[in-house]
Design an enzyme around this catalytic site. Structure first.
Site, PDB file in Angstrom:
ATOM      1  N   LYS A  36       0.816  -1.153   0.007  1.00  0.00           N
ATOM      2  CA  LYS A  36      -0.092  -0.072  -0.003  1.00  0.00           C
ATOM      3  C   LYS A  36       0.996   1.273   0.133  1.00  0.00           C
ATOM      4  O   LYS A  36       0.571   2.026  -0.814  1.00  0.00           O
ATOM      5  CB  LYS A  36      -0.937  -0.241   1.130  1.00  0.00           C
ATOM      6  CG  LYS A  36      -1.830  -0.968   1.040  1.00  0.00           C
ATOM      7  CD  LYS A  36      -3.153  -0.831   2.138  1.00  0.00           C
ATOM      8  CE  LYS A  36      -4.042  -1.910   1.983  1.00  0.00           C
ATOM      9  NZ  LYS A  36      -5.248  -1.944   2.913  1.00  0.00           N
ATOM     10  N   THR A 125     -13.698   0.916  14.902  1.00  0.00           N
ATOM     11  CA  THR A 125     -15.030   0.216  15.663  1.00  0.00           C
ATOM     12  C   THR A 125     -14.650  -0.665  16.712  1.00  0.00           C
ATOM     13  O   THR A 125     -14.083  -1.707  16.264  1.00  0.00           O
ATOM     14  CB  THR A 125     -15.883  -0.154  14.649  1.00  0.00           C
ATOM     15  OG1 THR A 125     -16.231   0.896  13.653  1.00  0.00           O
ATOM     16  CG2 THR A 125     -17.139  -0.439  15.246  1.00  0.00           C
ATOM     17  N   ARG A 161     -19.263   7.493   4.823  1.00  0.00           N
ATOM     18  CA  ARG A 161     -19.798   6.498   4.073  1.00  0.00           C
ATOM     19  C   ARG A 161     -18.840   6.241   2.842  1.00  0.00           C
ATOM     20  O   ARG A 161     -18.240   7.245   2.417  1.00  0.00           O
ATOM     21  CB  ARG A 161     -21.076   6.889   3.482  1.00  0.00           C
ATOM     22  CG  ARG A 161     -22.467   6.983   4.146  1.00  0.00           C
ATOM     23  CD  ARG A 161     -23.407   7.967   3.879  1.00  0.00           C
ATOM     24  NE  ARG A 161     -22.906   9.327   3.439  1.00  0.00           N
ATOM     25  CZ  ARG A 161     -23.357  10.280   2.662  1.00  0.00           C
ATOM     26  NH1 ARG A 161     -24.629   9.823   2.319  1.00  0.00           N
ATOM     27  NH2 ARG A 161     -23.171  11.379   2.498  1.00  0.00           N
ATOM     28  N   GLU A 162     -18.562   4.795   2.654  1.00  0.00           N
ATOM     29  CA  GLU A 162     -17.801   4.733   1.665  1.00  0.00           C
ATOM     30  C   GLU A 162     -18.313   5.223   0.367  1.00  0.00           C
ATOM     31  O   GLU A 162     -19.388   4.929   0.189  1.00  0.00           O
ATOM     32  CB  GLU A 162     -17.431   3.267   1.389  1.00  0.00           C
ATOM     33  CG  GLU A 162     -16.247   2.732   2.160  1.00  0.00           C
ATOM     34  CD  GLU A 162     -16.037   1.157   1.958  1.00  0.00           C
ATOM     35  OE1 GLU A 162     -16.043   0.609   0.925  1.00  0.00           O
ATOM     36  OE2 GLU A 162     -15.533   0.660   3.261  1.00  0.00           O
ATOM     37  N   GLN A 261     -34.533   1.958   1.220  1.00  0.00           N
ATOM     38  CA  GLN A 261     -34.563   1.338  -0.141  1.00  0.00           C
ATOM     39  C   GLN A 261     -34.427   0.010   0.160  1.00  0.00           C
ATOM     40  O   GLN A 261     -33.556  -0.632   0.429  1.00  0.00           O
ATOM     41  CB  GLN A 261     -33.233   1.999  -0.929  1.00  0.00           C
ATOM     42  CG  GLN A 261     -33.017   1.679  -2.114  1.00  0.00           C
ATOM     43  CD  GLN A 261     -34.179   1.830  -2.999  1.00  0.00           C
ATOM     44  OE1 GLN A 261     -34.727   2.892  -3.100  1.00  0.00           O
ATOM     45  NE2 GLN A 261     -34.774   0.823  -3.940  1.00  0.00           N
ATOM     46  N   GLY A 267     -24.083  -5.206   2.397  1.00  0.00           N
ATOM     47  CA  GLY A 267     -22.869  -5.873   2.435  1.00  0.00           C
ATOM     48  C   GLY A 267     -22.018  -4.636   2.992  1.00  0.00           C
ATOM     49  O   GLY A 267     -22.164  -4.025   3.792  1.00  0.00           O
ATOM     50  N   CYS A 270     -18.832  -2.768   7.028  1.00  0.00           N
ATOM     51  CA  CYS A 270     -19.056  -2.369   8.321  1.00  0.00           C
ATOM     52  C   CYS A 270     -20.425  -3.088   8.866  1.00  0.00           C
ATOM     53  O   CYS A 270     -20.205  -3.621   9.904  1.00  0.00           O
ATOM     54  CB  CYS A 270     -19.472  -0.819   8.318  1.00  0.00           C
ATOM     55  SG  CYS A 270     -17.862  -0.148   8.274  1.00  0.00           S
ATOM     56  N   LYS A 273     -20.518  -6.929   9.793  1.00  0.00           N
ATOM     57  CA  LYS A 273     -19.467  -7.417  10.852  1.00  0.00           C
ATOM     58  C   LYS A 273     -19.989  -6.725  12.209  1.00  0.00           C
ATOM     59  O   LYS A 273     -19.723  -7.388  13.124  1.00  0.00           O
ATOM     60  CB  LYS A 273     -18.190  -7.267  10.388  1.00  0.00           C
ATOM     61  CG  LYS A 273     -17.490  -5.600  10.619  1.00  0.00           C
ATOM     62  CD  LYS A 273     -15.916  -5.411  10.580  1.00  0.00           C
ATOM     63  CE  LYS A 273     -15.800  -4.122  10.719  1.00  0.00           C
ATOM     64  NZ  LYS A 273     -15.873  -3.384  11.927  1.00  0.00           N
ATOM     65  N   ARG A 337     -15.776  -6.146  -0.248  1.00  0.00           N
ATOM     66  CA  ARG A 337     -15.854  -6.980   0.929  1.00  0.00           C
ATOM     67  C   ARG A 337     -17.564  -7.307   1.304  1.00  0.00           C
ATOM     68  O   ARG A 337     -18.232  -6.356   1.515  1.00  0.00           O
ATOM     69  CB  ARG A 337     -15.141  -6.385   2.148  1.00  0.00           C
ATOM     70  CG  ARG A 337     -13.638  -6.006   1.703  1.00  0.00           C
ATOM     71  CD  ARG A 337     -13.204  -5.356   2.640  1.00  0.00           C
ATOM     72  NE  ARG A 337     -13.386  -4.133   2.805  1.00  0.00           N
ATOM     73  CZ  ARG A 337     -12.711  -3.135   3.412  1.00  0.00           C
ATOM     74  NH1 ARG A 337     -11.584  -3.598   4.580  1.00  0.00           N
ATOM     75  NH2 ARG A 337     -12.988  -1.722   3.484  1.00  0.00           N
TER      76      ARG A 337
HETATM   77  P1  NAD Z   1      -9.340  -1.289   6.121  1.00  0.00           P
HETATM   78  O1  NAD Z   1      -9.206  -2.886   6.325  1.00  0.00           O
HETATM   79  O2  NAD Z   1      -9.645  -0.782   4.740  1.00  0.00           O
HETATM   80  O3  NAD Z   1      -7.792  -0.644   6.428  1.00  0.00           O
HETATM   81  C1  NAD Z   1      -7.499  -1.154   7.732  1.00  0.00           C
HETATM   82  C2  NAD Z   1      -5.792  -0.758   7.392  1.00  0.00           C
HETATM   83  O4  NAD Z   1      -5.005  -0.873   8.637  1.00  0.00           O
HETATM   84  C3  NAD Z   1      -5.145  -1.841   6.420  1.00  0.00           C
HETATM   85  O5  NAD Z   1      -4.609  -1.153   5.350  1.00  0.00           O
HETATM   86  C4  NAD Z   1      -4.275  -2.583   7.260  1.00  0.00           C
HETATM   87  O6  NAD Z   1      -3.046  -3.219   6.451  1.00  0.00           O
HETATM   88  C5  NAD Z   1      -3.856  -1.596   8.369  1.00  0.00           C
HETATM   89  N1  NAD Z   1      -3.378  -2.147   9.450  1.00  0.00           N
HETATM   90  C6  NAD Z   1      -3.766  -3.209  10.166  1.00  0.00           C
HETATM   91  N2  NAD Z   1      -3.115  -3.538  11.246  1.00  0.00           N
HETATM   92  C7  NAD Z   1      -2.066  -2.741  11.150  1.00  0.00           C
HETATM   93  C8  NAD Z   1      -0.806  -2.262  12.290  1.00  0.00           C
HETATM   94  N3  NAD Z   1      -0.791  -3.023  13.217  1.00  0.00           N
HETATM   95  N4  NAD Z   1      -0.197  -1.181  11.931  1.00  0.00           N
HETATM   96  C9  NAD Z   1      -0.554  -0.403  10.639  1.00  0.00           C
HETATM   97  N5  NAD Z   1      -1.411  -0.812   9.853  1.00  0.00           N
HETATM   98  C10 NAD Z   1      -2.293  -1.853   9.978  1.00  0.00           C
HETATM   99  O7  NAD Z   1     -10.312  -1.023   7.117  1.00  0.00           O
HETATM  100  P2  NAD Z   1     -11.371   0.425   6.869  1.00  0.00           P
HETATM  101  O8  NAD Z   1     -12.429   0.032   6.155  1.00  0.00           O
HETATM  102  O9  NAD Z   1     -10.660   1.498   6.822  1.00  0.00           O
HETATM  103  O10 NAD Z   1     -11.974   0.443   8.515  1.00  0.00           O
HETATM  104  C11 NAD Z   1     -11.034   0.723   9.541  1.00  0.00           C
HETATM  105  C12 NAD Z   1     -11.800   0.845  10.985  1.00  0.00           C
HETATM  106  O11 NAD Z   1     -12.716   1.776  10.904  1.00  0.00           O
HETATM  107  C13 NAD Z   1     -12.549  -0.326  11.145  1.00  0.00           C
HETATM  108  O12 NAD Z   1     -12.690  -0.591  12.595  1.00  0.00           O
HETATM  109  C14 NAD Z   1     -14.005  -0.204  10.636  1.00  0.00           C
HETATM  110  O13 NAD Z   1     -15.064  -1.033  11.165  1.00  0.00           O
HETATM  111  C15 NAD Z   1     -14.340   1.356  10.896  1.00  0.00           C
HETATM  112  N6  NAD Z   1     -14.839   1.948  10.017  1.00  0.00           N
HETATM  113  C16 NAD Z   1     -15.032   1.830   8.718  1.00  0.00           C
HETATM  114  C17 NAD Z   1     -15.847   2.354   7.806  1.00  0.00           C
HETATM  115  C18 NAD Z   1     -15.963   2.022   6.228  1.00  0.00           C
HETATM  116  O14 NAD Z   1     -16.836   2.786   5.443  1.00  0.00           O
HETATM  117  N7  NAD Z   1     -14.912   1.385   5.617  1.00  0.00           N
HETATM  118  C19 NAD Z   1     -16.569   3.507   8.222  1.00  0.00           C
HETATM  119  C20 NAD Z   1     -16.590   3.844   9.666  1.00  0.00           C
HETATM  120  C21 NAD Z   1     -15.655   2.909  10.539  1.00  0.00           C
END
Ligand code: NAD
Length: 451
Positions: A36, A125, A161-162, A261, A267, A270, A273, A337
């Site tokens: 990355k 989270t 939101r993604e 909707q 899916g 978030c 899981k 995912r």
């Molecule tokens: P993601 O899997 O896209 O990104 C997580 C990143 O953390 C990865 O790139 C991974 O390589 C890195 N990582 C893991 N362990 C690590 C470590 N020890 N040191 C350094 N880097 C490390 O996850 P995400 O979708 O960005 O979500 C992150 C958190 O935010 C989760 O808890 C998720 O539930 C929460 N969240 C996600 C969203 C969303 O829309 N994706 C929205 C709100 C909250």
């Protein structure tokens, strides 16, 4: 002068880093995945988000976004560290803390060598009490420091939101600060006050309230989706009803609100899981979870809805050629995912169908992740529709919405359209093609065969 480090450059971390850098803040971004970091150094993003690549490259060329190869470099350059690592759910539906514990420990080791106060802000989270019972002790143990005295701690859930990540970061509905103590809370409150105008509500609360709030928010959203999908099933069996008509009118009641909707279910990274982890948490503390479990089961069944329709029409799916339009869990992202498409595709393959797939952004991720599935990837909608026995609309991408009944009729062997996202105007489609939509009472199939 704020200098921040962001640990974990996934969907949340990369969007947050880019946003903060766009506000003139120096950001040191670190991720344990070297590929990355390599990709970012080339200016190439591995996630697809509106405006993100442009804003990211601007931040790098302005010297505000520093891509760190070493965690130590990012922590020592900053006074606030945001943890944005993944917090998945295990097979048994319990929260998997491995990434966040590992990040907390590595950060703790470095903090122990720093001779100054540092603020840790967790965005990942986390279930209620995780911060106090798991994350803070891990940092304290590795650093030999004491929370509150030597470092501060905030649980600051993310609600973006993604697909709209930068937009939501620029204009959040709310900022939630779960604070270990007043000092930590005051620092992060002042930080956000500099970034946002006075209209953005900022809620300060205990860490546990903030942790619970994040789950309640996601579980409530999943409840709304499963609820409307349950009503969609009622519509499918009740003549002269249509879930889209019902939900349009329903949403106008401010006590009920939007996000209703109907479709083949939710899916993504978030909702599924977080729902599972919350169910396991609720059951562990001795509270009945039947309502929550039903949200999950309705959602699982929604993914099978297109298969049931196909079986109604064809009985046997062996060698039937099915086109899947949409692989991502929602439009405007390349995130596949836990998408409902994956469940549909696996099921179709189990039934012996030939599966053709297309997605404007998600194809690459799908083929990397599910390289072992014998599907036929297509690089255009038209190629994907050609000579097929049915099409399933699995994601509501704008480009699918533009398709006309005549295109389906021209390209497909049988123009059977299974609209899993209710993107088409029923009145326009119902007479020209064989149309089934979630929550729409279709005519009996005998009549449809006459088309
Ligand atoms: P993601 O899997 O896209 O990104 C997580 C990143 O953390 C990865 O790139 C991974 O390589 C890195 N990582 C893991 N362990 C690590 C470590 N020890 N040191 C350094 N880097 C490390 O996850 P995400 O979708 O960005 O979500 C992150 C958190 O935010 C989760 O808890 C998720 O539930 C929460 N969240 C996600 C969203 C969303 O829309 N994706 C929205 C709100 C909250």
């Amino acid at each position: 002068m704020y200098k921040v480090s962001i640990i974990g450059l996934g969907y949340v971390g990369l969007s947050l880093s880019t946003f903060l850098a766009s506000k003139g803040i120096h950001v040191w971004g670190y991720d344990k995945a070297r590929w990355k970091l390599e990709s970012l150094k080339k200016g190439k993003l591995y996630i697809s988000e509106e405006d993100l690549e442009t804003e990211f490259n601007r931040a790098v060329s302005n010297g505000l976004f520093h891509i760190s190869e070493k965690l130590e470099e990012s922590i020592t350059h900053s006074n606030i560290t945001f943890i944005c690592v993944d917090t998945p759910t295990k097979e048994d539906w319990r929260q998997d803390y491995s990434s966040i514990i590992s990040a907390a420990k590595s950060i703790g080791k470095i903090l122990g060598k720093l001779d100054r106060y540092h603020l840790i802000v967790v965005k990942s989270t986390l279930l209620p009490e995780s911060s106090r019972k798991i994350i803070i002790p891990a940092i304290e143990q590795e650093s030999g420091l004491l929370v509150g005295r030597d470092f501060g701690y905030i649980y600051n859930p993310e609600f973006l939101r993604e697909g709209k990540a930068l937009y939501d970061l620029r204009s959040p509905n709310r900022i939630v600060i779960g604070e270990y103590d007043n000092k930590s809370g005051d620092i992060i409150y002042a930080f956000y006050k500099e970034i946002y105008d006075e209209k953005t509500p900022i809620f300060r609360m205990t860490i546990e309230n903030a942790e619970l709030l994040k789950y309640v928010s996601n579980v409530f959203l999943s409840l709304k989706i499963s609820f409307i999908n349950l009503i969609a099933r009622v519509c499918e069996k009740t003549p002269n009803t249509d879930i889209n008509i019902i939900s349009e009118a329903l949403k106008t009641d401010p006590r009920i609100g939007p996000y209703l909707q109907a479709g083949i279910g939710f899916g993504g990274q978030c909702l599924p899981k977080d729902l599972k982890a919350f169910i396991s948490f609720v059951e562990e503390i001795g509270i009945k979870s039947a309502l929550l479990r039903e949200i999950y089961f309705i959602n699982e069944e929604q993914a099978i809805w297109p298969i049931n329709i196909l079986k109604q029409v064809y009985h046997d799916l062996k060698d039937k050629v099915i086109c899947i339009l949409g692989l991502t869990f929602k439009p405007n992202t390349n995130d596949i995912r836990n998408s409902q498409s994956i469940k549909i595709i696996s099921r179709l393959l189990d039934e012996g169908a030939v599966v053709k797939i297309y997605d404007p952004e998600g194809l690459e991720n799908f083929l990397r992740e599910y390289y072992y599935l014998p599907v036929i990837p297509c690089n255009s909608i038209e190629k994907c529709l050609e000579d097929t026995d049915a099409v399933i609309i699995a994601t509501d991408w704008d480009e699918f919405k533009l398709l006309e009944p005549k295109t389906f009729k021209k390209l497909m062997k049988t123009p059977l359209i299974i609209d899993g996202r209710r993107i088409y105007d029923v009145n326009k489609f119902k007479d020209d093609v064989i149309y089934f939509g979630v929550g729409y009472h279709s005519r009996p199939f005998k009549t449809l065969l006459e088309i």
